[in-house]
Design a protein around this motif. Sequence first.
Motif, mmCIF file in Angstrom:
data_model
loop_
_atom_site.group_PDB
_atom_site.id
_atom_site.type_symbol
_atom_site.label_atom_id
_atom_site.label_comp_id
_atom_site.label_asym_id
_atom_site.label_seq_id
_atom_site.Cartn_x
_atom_site.Cartn_y
_atom_site.Cartn_z
ATOM 1 N N CYS A 260 0.868 -1.189 0.000
ATOM 2 C CA CYS A 260 0.000 0.000 0.000
ATOM 3 C C CYS A 260 0.899 1.231 0.000
ATOM 4 O O CYS A 260 1.824 1.336 0.814
ATOM 5 C CB CYS A 260 -0.897 -0.018 1.239
ATOM 6 S SG CYS A 260 -2.024 1.392 1.357
ATOM 7 N N THR A 261 0.631 2.162 -0.933
ATOM 8 C CA THR A 261 1.509 3.324 -1.102
ATOM 9 C C THR A 261 0.694 4.611 -1.142
ATOM 10 O O THR A 261 -0.379 4.656 -1.750
ATOM 11 C CB THR A 261 2.324 3.203 -2.398
ATOM 12 O OG1 THR A 261 3.014 1.940 -2.411
ATOM 13 C CG2 THR A 261 3.340 4.326 -2.512
ATOM 14 N N VAL A 262 1.224 5.647 -0.491
ATOM 15 C CA VAL A 262 0.600 6.978 -0.522
ATOM 16 C C VAL A 262 1.693 8.024 -0.664
ATOM 17 O O VAL A 262 2.840 7.806 -0.260
ATOM 18 C CB VAL A 262 -0.217 7.273 0.756
ATOM 19 C CG1 VAL A 262 -1.407 6.344 0.877
ATOM 20 C CG2 VAL A 262 0.667 7.194 1.995
ATOM 21 N N PRO A 263 1.387 9.175 -1.259
ATOM 22 C CA PRO A 263 2.383 10.249 -1.343
ATOM 23 C C PRO A 263 2.585 10.929 -0.002
ATOM 24 O O PRO A 263 1.712 10.904 0.866
ATOM 25 C CB PRO A 263 1.770 11.217 -2.364
ATOM 26 C CG PRO A 263 0.293 10.970 -2.282
ATOM 27 C CD PRO A 263 0.134 9.514 -1.965
ATOM 28 N N ILE A 264 3.766 11.538 0.151
ATOM 29 C CA ILE A 264 4.071 12.350 1.333
ATOM 30 C C ILE A 264 4.285 13.779 0.855
ATOM 31 O O ILE A 264 5.406 14.170 0.505
ATOM 32 C CB ILE A 264 5.329 11.848 2.066
ATOM 33 C CG1 ILE A 264 5.239 10.354 2.377
ATOM 34 C CG2 ILE A 264 5.549 12.641 3.353
ATOM 35 C CD1 ILE A 264 6.488 9.794 3.036
ATOM 36 N N ILE B 297 12.074 7.999 -2.363
ATOM 37 C CA ILE B 297 12.089 9.233 -3.144
ATOM 38 C C ILE B 297 11.767 8.870 -4.586
ATOM 39 O O ILE B 297 12.439 8.040 -5.198
ATOM 40 C CB ILE B 297 13.450 9.935 -3.065
ATOM 41 C CG1 ILE B 297 13.844 10.176 -1.599
ATOM 42 C CG2 ILE B 297 13.406 11.255 -3.825
ATOM 43 C CD1 ILE B 297 12.865 11.032 -0.829
ATOM 44 N N ASN B 298 10.727 9.486 -5.142
ATOM 45 C CA ASN B 298 10.311 9.199 -6.505
ATOM 46 C C ASN B 298 11.206 9.918 -7.512
ATOM 47 O O ASN B 298 11.996 10.786 -7.151
ATOM 48 C CB ASN B 298 8.847 9.619 -6.699
ATOM 49 C CG ASN B 298 7.933 8.959 -5.688
ATOM 50 O OD1 ASN B 298 7.970 7.754 -5.484
ATOM 51 N ND2 ASN B 298 7.096 9.758 -5.035
ATOM 52 N N GLU B 299 11.068 9.558 -8.783
ATOM 53 C CA GLU B 299 11.898 10.151 -9.827
ATOM 54 C C GLU B 299 11.734 11.667 -9.920
ATOM 55 O O GLU B 299 12.660 12.374 -10.303
ATOM 56 C CB GLU B 299 11.588 9.509 -11.181
ATOM 57 C CG GLU B 299 12.072 8.065 -11.303
ATOM 58 C CD GLU B 299 11.844 7.509 -12.695
ATOM 59 O OE1 GLU B 299 11.311 8.255 -13.545
ATOM 60 O OE2 GLU B 299 12.205 6.345 -12.945
ATOM 61 N N ASN B 300 10.539 12.165 -9.581
ATOM 62 C CA ASN B 300 10.305 13.613 -9.673
ATOM 63 C C ASN B 300 10.694 14.350 -8.392
ATOM 64 O O ASN B 300 10.414 15.536 -8.243
ATOM 65 C CB ASN B 300 8.848 13.904 -10.027
ATOM 66 C CG ASN B 300 7.880 13.507 -8.917
ATOM 67 O OD1 ASN B 300 8.264 12.904 -7.919
ATOM 68 N ND2 ASN B 300 6.614 13.844 -9.104
ATOM 69 N N GLY B 301 11.346 13.646 -7.474
ATOM 70 C CA GLY B 301 11.818 14.278 -6.251
ATOM 71 C C GLY B 301 10.851 14.264 -5.096
ATOM 72 O O GLY B 301 11.229 14.590 -3.971
ATOM 73 N N THR B 302 9.579 13.923 -5.344
ATOM 74 C CA THR B 302 8.602 13.833 -4.260
ATOM 75 C C THR B 302 8.820 12.539 -3.480
ATOM 76 O O THR B 302 9.530 11.634 -3.930
ATOM 77 C CB THR B 302 7.169 13.891 -4.804
ATOM 78 O OG1 THR B 302 6.967 12.790 -5.716
ATOM 79 C CG2 THR B 302 6.913 15.198 -5.538
ATOM 80 N N ALA B 303 8.196 12.450 -2.318
ATOM 81 C CA ALA B 303 8.381 11.290 -1.452
ATOM 82 C C ALA B 303 7.094 10.480 -1.334
ATOM 83 O O ALA B 303 5.990 11.007 -1.503
ATOM 84 C CB ALA B 303 8.843 11.733 -0.064
ATOM 85 N N SER B 304 7.254 9.199 -1.045
ATOM 86 C CA SER B 304 6.109 8.303 -0.840
ATOM 87 C C SER B 304 6.349 7.436 0.388
ATOM 88 O O SER B 304 7.494 7.164 0.767
ATOM 89 C CB SER B 304 5.885 7.403 -2.059
ATOM 90 O OG SER B 304 5.488 8.144 -3.180
ATOM 91 N N LEU B 305 5.252 7.023 0.997
ATOM 92 C CA LEU B 305 5.278 6.106 2.132
ATOM 93 C C LEU B 305 4.635 4.799 1.704
ATOM 94 O O LEU B 305 3.561 4.805 1.088
ATOM 95 C CB LEU B 305 4.512 6.699 3.319
ATOM 96 C CG LEU B 305 4.301 5.805 4.544
ATOM 97 C CD1 LEU B 305 5.630 5.480 5.209
ATOM 98 C CD2 LEU B 305 3.353 6.480 5.535
ATOM 99 N N SER B 306 5.290 3.688 1.990
ATOM 100 C CA SER B 306 4.736 2.385 1.623
ATOM 101 C C SER B 306 4.653 1.487 2.846
ATOM 102 O O SER B 306 5.439 1.605 3.788
ATOM 103 C CB SER B 306 5.583 1.710 0.539
ATOM 104 O OG SER B 306 6.874 1.397 1.038
ATOM 105 N N SER B 307 3.672 0.603 2.820
ATOM 106 C CA SER B 307 3.483 -0.377 3.877
ATOM 107 C C SER B 307 3.228 -1.719 3.212
ATOM 108 O O SER B 307 2.341 -1.842 2.362
ATOM 109 C CB SER B 307 2.302 0.016 4.775
ATOM 110 O OG SER B 307 2.102 -0.945 5.799
ATOM 111 N N VAL B 308 4.012 -2.719 3.582
ATOM 112 C CA VAL B 308 3.904 -4.045 2.969
ATOM 113 C C VAL B 308 3.336 -5.035 3.990
ATOM 114 O O VAL B 308 3.909 -5.227 5.065
ATOM 115 C CB VAL B 308 5.269 -4.547 2.461
ATOM 116 C CG1 VAL B 308 5.122 -5.926 1.812
ATOM 117 C CG2 VAL B 308 5.871 -3.558 1.479
#
Length: 237
Positions: free
Chosen positions: A155-159, A184-195
């Motif tokens: 499960c992934t959401v942006p930060i 850190i995504n390719e466009n420099g933004t961040a994401s939070l993931s939970s597995v």
Amino acid sequence: MSFTETTVLLFGLIQGVLCAEWSVWMPQIIKAVNGSCVVIPCTFSVPDGQTGGGNQTAASWIRNSTTGQTLPTSSGDKKRHLPLVEVIGNMSANNCTSIMRETLKRHSDVYFFRTEYFNYTYPTGVFINITGSPDKPVISTLAEVQEGTSVNVTCTVPIPCPSEPPELKWQNTLNGTVTRGHMINENGTASLSSVLTFVASPEHHNKKITCSVDYGGKNQSKNITVKVRGKMTLLLI
């Protein structure tokens, strides 16, 4: 080092130094949540031999057009017509990454970066889309699984703002384990993931698992249904 500081540092390392001309790099669109803050990844370059004046780190952001309103850096705008902005990147290293605070839905617009030292506003802007509620989490697709196999569901959401990260939770973990991480995504933004990792069993068939996200009291959720295929039994006659 905080996650915000790490994000700024990694983005600067990923982008490196742009070619020696008037150019700026930032995402085309960034989504933010009403009432929160948002980090704008940003790097810039100037032509070789270009000279400026004053404070080398002086910079600003402008709303709507390159000749629009300059955003305040403190709470001087009591009516909150404009969000607050602060450059948090290392300007000496051409890192103009900034944080925008006190964002409201009516602040959705295009924003342009300006280096005051070189007296230049870059014509490429970023559209900040501020919504009243966050997007639903993205859950990895799950095909029918074999009984007894180990299953991973992500499960992934942006930060939008690393200093105010969202909280991810699973409902009905099927007696599994949960691991979390940042990227850190390719466009420099961040994401939070939970597995979520679990071992499929017949009891899990048609069970729903739900991932929910909380952005400071603003919630969204998404669920998927688990399909479990039983083991084949070989009969000897």
